[in-house]
Enzyme design. Structure first.
Site, short mmCIF file in Angstrom:
data_model
loop_
_atom_site.label_atom_id
_atom_site.label_comp_id
_atom_site.label_asym_id
_atom_site.label_seq_id
_atom_site.Cartn_x
_atom_site.Cartn_y
_atom_site.Cartn_z
N HIS A 6 0.92 -1.20 0.14
CA HIS A 6 -0.05 0.11 -0.16
C HIS A 6 0.97 1.30 -0.11
O HIS A 6 2.17 1.13 0.32
CB HIS A 6 -1.07 -0.03 1.15
CG HIS A 6 -0.30 0.40 2.41
ND1 HIS A 6 0.28 -0.86 3.35
CD2 HIS A 6 0.19 1.26 3.05
CE1 HIS A 6 0.75 -0.40 4.46
NE2 HIS A 6 0.44 1.10 4.62
N GLU A 55 -3.75 3.93 1.40
CA GLU A 55 -4.07 4.05 2.98
C GLU A 55 -4.33 5.81 3.13
O GLU A 55 -3.40 6.10 3.10
CB GLU A 55 -3.04 3.57 3.79
CG GLU A 55 -3.23 3.64 5.14
CD GLU A 55 -2.06 3.42 6.14
OE1 GLU A 55 -1.82 4.08 7.13
OE2 GLU A 55 -1.24 2.59 5.87
N HIS A 74 4.32 11.30 -6.31
CA HIS A 74 2.98 11.29 -6.63
C HIS A 74 2.70 9.56 -7.00
O HIS A 74 3.38 8.64 -6.90
CB HIS A 74 2.67 11.92 -8.08
CG HIS A 74 3.37 11.25 -9.38
ND1 HIS A 74 4.60 11.45 -9.56
CD2 HIS A 74 3.22 10.11 -10.09
CE1 HIS A 74 5.17 11.16 -10.56
NE2 HIS A 74 4.07 9.99 -10.87
N GLU A 116 -1.19 10.92 -11.09
CA GLU A 116 -0.86 10.90 -12.44
C GLU A 116 -1.88 10.05 -13.09
O GLU A 116 -2.30 8.82 -12.52
CB GLU A 116 0.66 10.46 -12.73
CG GLU A 116 0.84 10.69 -14.08
CD GLU A 116 2.43 10.21 -14.38
OE1 GLU A 116 2.82 10.26 -15.53
OE2 GLU A 116 3.15 9.69 -13.50
#
Length: 122
Positions: A6, A55, A74, A116
């Site tokens: 994550h 998360e 990002h 993105e």
């Protein structure tokens, strides 16, 4: 073997963020963890296709926006319907940067994190 699990974003308004990620990217909560004392909540969002999750960490007493520096990091998503999702993000007003030469663009979430959007390779 090591696999991605994550990625975390700290957020100020959990409801606002959950609404944004659902509307903008179709991400849904897949699990959550609540602190016994109510001081924080973790909500993991999934895309329904991969095991990777985002998360969202909400801290009860946090009132100041997070300092994201120059936002030189990002999260990226690829899509098989680039034109449709681009139009949706334009209508939502969340596009913060476009690079037509590279065929990509970025959206910004309620806390200023950049995401993105990349067309799926054919």
């Amino acid at each position: 073997m090591v696999k991605f699990n994550h990625f975390n974003f700290n957020i100020l308004d959990l409801d606002k963020s959950l609404d944004f990620y659902d509307k903008a990217l179709g991400l849904k909560p897949v699990r959550e963890h609540n602190a016994a004392d109510g001081s924080f909540k973790l909500v993991y969002l999934g895309d329904g296709f991969s095991d990777f999750t985002l998360e969202l960490t909400w801290l009860k007493d946090r009132t100041e926006p997070y300092n994201l520096g120059e936002c030189e990091f990002h999260l990226a998503f690829h899509t098989d319907d680039y034109e449709a999702i681009h139009k949706k993000h334009q209508e939502m007003g969340c596009i913060c940067f476009e690079n037509p030469a590279m065929g990509i663009y970025f959206i910004s979430d309620p806390d200023g994190y950049w995401i993105e959007i990349v067309p799926e390779k054919k």
